[in-house]
Design an enzyme around this catalytic site. Structure first.
Site, PDB file in Angstrom:
ATOM      1  N   ALA A  65       0.862  -1.180   0.000  1.00  0.00           N
ATOM      2  CA  ALA A  65       0.000   0.000   0.000  1.00  0.00           C
ATOM      3  C   ALA A  65       0.898   1.230   0.000  1.00  0.00           C
ATOM      4  O   ALA A  65       2.040   1.171   0.469  1.00  0.00           O
ATOM      5  CB  ALA A  65      -0.867  -0.012   1.246  1.00  0.00           C
ATOM      6  N   GLY A 108       0.599  -5.112   0.814  1.00  0.00           N
ATOM      7  CA  GLY A 108      -0.575  -5.201  -0.062  1.00  0.00           C
ATOM      8  C   GLY A 108      -0.240  -5.843  -1.400  1.00  0.00           C
ATOM      9  O   GLY A 108      -1.098  -6.442  -2.045  1.00  0.00           O
ATOM     10  N   GLU A 111      -0.372  -9.454  -0.796  1.00  0.00           N
ATOM     11  CA  GLU A 111      -1.800  -9.793  -0.612  1.00  0.00           C
ATOM     12  C   GLU A 111      -2.537  -9.796  -1.951  1.00  0.00           C
ATOM     13  O   GLU A 111      -3.419 -10.623  -2.183  1.00  0.00           O
ATOM     14  CB  GLU A 111      -2.438  -8.801   0.372  1.00  0.00           C
ATOM     15  CG  GLU A 111      -1.912  -9.017   1.792  1.00  0.00           C
ATOM     16  CD  GLU A 111      -2.262  -7.896   2.751  1.00  0.00           C
ATOM     17  OE1 GLU A 111      -2.036  -6.708   2.417  1.00  0.00           O
ATOM     18  OE2 GLU A 111      -2.766  -8.189   3.848  1.00  0.00           O
ATOM     19  N   GLU A 131       4.856  -5.209   7.089  1.00  0.00           N
ATOM     20  CA  GLU A 131       4.120  -4.177   7.838  1.00  0.00           C
ATOM     21  C   GLU A 131       4.652  -3.989   9.252  1.00  0.00           C
ATOM     22  O   GLU A 131       4.625  -2.898   9.804  1.00  0.00           O
ATOM     23  CB  GLU A 131       2.624  -4.532   7.887  1.00  0.00           C
ATOM     24  CG  GLU A 131       1.888  -4.372   6.564  1.00  0.00           C
ATOM     25  CD  GLU A 131       1.900  -5.624   5.691  1.00  0.00           C
ATOM     26  OE1 GLU A 131       2.746  -6.530   5.934  1.00  0.00           O
ATOM     27  OE2 GLU A 131       1.071  -5.701   4.775  1.00  0.00           O
TER      28      GLU A 131
HETATM   29  N1  CO8 Z   1       4.610   3.251  -0.512  1.00  0.00           N
HETATM   30  C1  CO8 Z   1       5.047   4.421  -1.036  1.00  0.00           C
HETATM   31  N2  CO8 Z   1       6.226   4.550  -1.683  1.00  0.00           N
HETATM   32  C2  CO8 Z   1       6.988   3.443  -1.795  1.00  0.00           C
HETATM   33  C3  CO8 Z   1       6.604   2.200  -1.273  1.00  0.00           C
HETATM   34  C4  CO8 Z   1       5.339   2.121  -0.611  1.00  0.00           C
HETATM   35  N3  CO8 Z   1       4.860   0.955  -0.104  1.00  0.00           N
HETATM   36  N4  CO8 Z   1       7.568   1.293  -1.528  1.00  0.00           N
HETATM   37  C5  CO8 Z   1       8.530   1.962  -2.204  1.00  0.00           C
HETATM   38  N5  CO8 Z   1       8.195   3.255  -2.358  1.00  0.00           N
HETATM   39  C6  CO8 Z   1       8.957   4.316  -3.028  1.00  0.00           C
HETATM   40  C7  CO8 Z   1      10.142   4.783  -2.186  1.00  0.00           C
HETATM   41  O1  CO8 Z   1       9.723   5.740  -1.236  1.00  0.00           O
HETATM   42  C8  CO8 Z   1      11.048   5.381  -3.244  1.00  0.00           C
HETATM   43  O2  CO8 Z   1      10.541   6.643  -3.602  1.00  0.00           O
HETATM   44  P1  CO8 Z   1      11.582   7.888  -3.830  1.00  0.00           P
HETATM   45  O3  CO8 Z   1      12.429   7.459  -4.999  1.00  0.00           O
HETATM   46  O4  CO8 Z   1      10.690   9.043  -4.125  1.00  0.00           O
HETATM   47  O5  CO8 Z   1      12.357   7.986  -2.572  1.00  0.00           O
HETATM   48  C9  CO8 Z   1      10.823   4.458  -4.450  1.00  0.00           C
HETATM   49  O6  CO8 Z   1       9.575   3.781  -4.197  1.00  0.00           O
HETATM   50  C10 CO8 Z   1      11.918   3.408  -4.597  1.00  0.00           C
HETATM   51  O7  CO8 Z   1      12.034   2.725  -3.357  1.00  0.00           O
HETATM   52  P2  CO8 Z   1      13.423   2.561  -2.566  1.00  0.00           P
HETATM   53  O8  CO8 Z   1      14.346   3.691  -2.896  1.00  0.00           O
HETATM   54  O9  CO8 Z   1      13.106   2.337  -1.132  1.00  0.00           O
HETATM   55  O10 CO8 Z   1      13.964   1.242  -3.257  1.00  0.00           O
HETATM   56  P3  CO8 Z   1      14.908   0.129  -2.586  1.00  0.00           P
HETATM   57  O11 CO8 Z   1      15.289  -0.796  -3.719  1.00  0.00           O
HETATM   58  O12 CO8 Z   1      16.000   0.755  -1.815  1.00  0.00           O
HETATM   59  O13 CO8 Z   1      13.973  -0.663  -1.541  1.00  0.00           O
HETATM   60  C11 CO8 Z   1      11.955  -1.778  -0.861  1.00  0.00           C
HETATM   61  C12 CO8 Z   1      12.888  -1.392  -2.025  1.00  0.00           C
HETATM   62  C13 CO8 Z   1      12.683  -2.757   0.068  1.00  0.00           C
HETATM   63  C14 CO8 Z   1      10.731  -2.439  -1.452  1.00  0.00           C
HETATM   64  C15 CO8 Z   1      11.577  -0.500  -0.054  1.00  0.00           C
HETATM   65  O14 CO8 Z   1      11.106   0.489  -0.971  1.00  0.00           O
HETATM   66  C16 CO8 Z   1      10.486  -0.731   0.950  1.00  0.00           C
HETATM   67  O15 CO8 Z   1      10.771  -1.240   2.032  1.00  0.00           O
HETATM   68  N6  CO8 Z   1       9.234  -0.341   0.638  1.00  0.00           N
HETATM   69  C17 CO8 Z   1       8.121  -0.431   1.557  1.00  0.00           C
HETATM   70  C18 CO8 Z   1       7.596  -1.858   1.634  1.00  0.00           C
HETATM   71  C19 CO8 Z   1       6.508  -1.933   2.667  1.00  0.00           C
HETATM   72  O16 CO8 Z   1       6.669  -1.647   3.822  1.00  0.00           O
HETATM   73  N7  CO8 Z   1       5.325  -2.371   2.199  1.00  0.00           N
HETATM   74  C20 CO8 Z   1       4.164  -2.536   3.050  1.00  0.00           C
HETATM   75  C21 CO8 Z   1       3.341  -1.277   3.044  1.00  0.00           C
HETATM   76  S1  CO8 Z   1       2.006  -1.349   4.205  1.00  0.00           S
HETATM   77  C22 CO8 Z   1       0.863  -2.333   3.427  1.00  0.00           C
HETATM   78  O17 CO8 Z   1       1.025  -2.764   2.327  1.00  0.00           O
HETATM   79  C23 CO8 Z   1      -0.395  -2.600   4.203  1.00  0.00           C
HETATM   80  C24 CO8 Z   1      -1.405  -3.353   3.352  1.00  0.00           C
HETATM   81  C25 CO8 Z   1      -2.766  -2.898   3.671  1.00  0.00           C
HETATM   82  C26 CO8 Z   1      -3.781  -3.173   2.597  1.00  0.00           C
HETATM   83  C27 CO8 Z   1      -3.446  -2.753   1.186  1.00  0.00           C
HETATM   84  C28 CO8 Z   1      -4.359  -1.683   0.642  1.00  0.00           C
HETATM   85  C29 CO8 Z   1      -3.957  -1.280  -0.791  1.00  0.00           C
END
Ligand code: CO8
Length: 257
Positions: A65, A108, A111, A131
């Site tokens: 998400a 998400g 999921e 999460e």
């Molecule tokens: N939301 C918003 N932006 C994101 C997300 C995200 N989930 N994941 C990545 N991005 C963005 C980063 O902020 C970054 O943006 P910017 O270039 O502007 O800084 C860009 O994508 C590239 O990401 P990274 O620079 O972090 O890339 P890396 O290769 O270093 O890392 C990762 C990749 C490991 C995937 C890292 O981006 C990460 O940890 N992302 C978050 C993953 C996460 O926590 N996901 C769970 C989110 S909560 C959730 O899903 C709850 C579900 C609820 C129901 C769903 C309803 C739709």
């Protein structure tokens, strides 16, 4: 409807829905989810389509998400947003859906892959429910579908540590159907979708229905449900055609009736 975050293509009886928000690793914001459910429901009603492939790009299926949309939200706003109602609608899609996953399928995103009926993964795919690392927990079925797919102890490890499963681990634990080199994952998923869409459409529909039923019923209730779907197929022309074609040693011509 023109989509901002999706690319929808059709290849004979197979539709491919590609999530297209690459700058943020296909993070699922609310507008994207509105589009996704709209696209899937339209394809579900499209009589030309037999199977749907949901995919992202090589780097990310979807990294979860959109965290930016949740950071400052309180519980009441979450309640009234009722975003999971859209997930309930996805759960009711009647045509088989195959997730073609490469790169990150997290939160998400994982999921979403699991709400699909099958998962074809590239060798680079990574599945996880991270999460816990941002102080929350899965909300779109992660604790339930992951546990049913890979069992309690592994699911506990994934959700409590936030650790990602590699494609090979995911295959080993029964989360994905197959793992292929990255250049083939979409082709492989589409090929599986073509195979399914060449089968009798009514039988495909009732089969998906019956397998999903097994998740929320007793064995007794599930067997009863299966039996009724089986009987129902004898009201279809395709059952007559399928069996006749077998005895006449020819390929059946399905009508979806
Ligand atoms: N939301 C918003 N932006 C994101 C997300 C995200 N989930 N994941 C990545 N991005 C963005 C980063 O902020 C970054 O943006 P910017 O270039 O502007 O800084 C860009 O994508 C590239 O990401 P990274 O620079 O972090 O890339 P890396 O290769 O270093 O890392 C990762 C990749 C490991 C995937 C890292 O981006 C990460 O940890 N992302 C978050 C993953 C996460 O926590 N996901 C769970 C989110 S909560 C959730 O899903 C709850 C579900 C609820 C129901 C769903 C309803 C739709």
């Amino acid at each position: 409807m023109e989509y901002k975050y999706l690319i929808v293509t059709k290849d004979v009886h197979v539709a491919v829905v590609q999530i297209n928000r690459p700058k943020v690793l296909n993070a699922l914001n609310m507008d994207l989810m509105v589009e996704l459910v709209d696209a899937l429901e339209k394809l579900d009603r499209d009589r030309d389509i037999g199977c749907i492939v949901v995919t992202g790009n090589e780097r990310a299926f979807a990294a979860g998400a959109d965290i930016n949309e949740m950071t400052d939200v309180d519980a009441m706003e979450m309640l009234y947003r009722d975003q999971f109602a859209r997930w309930d609608r996805m759960r009711k899609i009647k045509k088989p859906m195959i997730a073609a996953v490469s790169g990150f399928a997290l939160g998400g995103g994982c999921e979403l892959a699991m709400i699909c009926d099958m998962i074809v993964a590239s060798e680079t795919a990574k599945f996880g429910q991270p999460e816990i690392n941002i102080g929350v927990m899965p909300g779109a079925g992660g604790t339930q579908r992951l546990t049913r797919a890979i069992g309690k102890v592994k699911a506990m490890e994934v959700v409590l540590t936030g650790r990602m499963l590699t494609a090979d681990e995911a295959f080993h634990y029964g989360l994905v159907n197959k793992v292929v080199p990255v250049e083939y994952y979409l082709r492989e998923a589409v090929s599986l979708a073509h195979e399914i869409s060449s089968k009798a459409p009514v039988a495909v529909r009732l089969l998906k229905d019956a397998v999903l039923k097994s998740f929320d019923t007793s064995i007794e209730g599930g067997l009863e449900f299966e039996r009724k779907n089986f009987y129902l197929l004898f009201a279809s022309r395709d059952q007559k055609e399928g069996m006749k074609a077998f005895t006449e040693k020819r390929k059946p011509e399905w009508k979806g009736r």
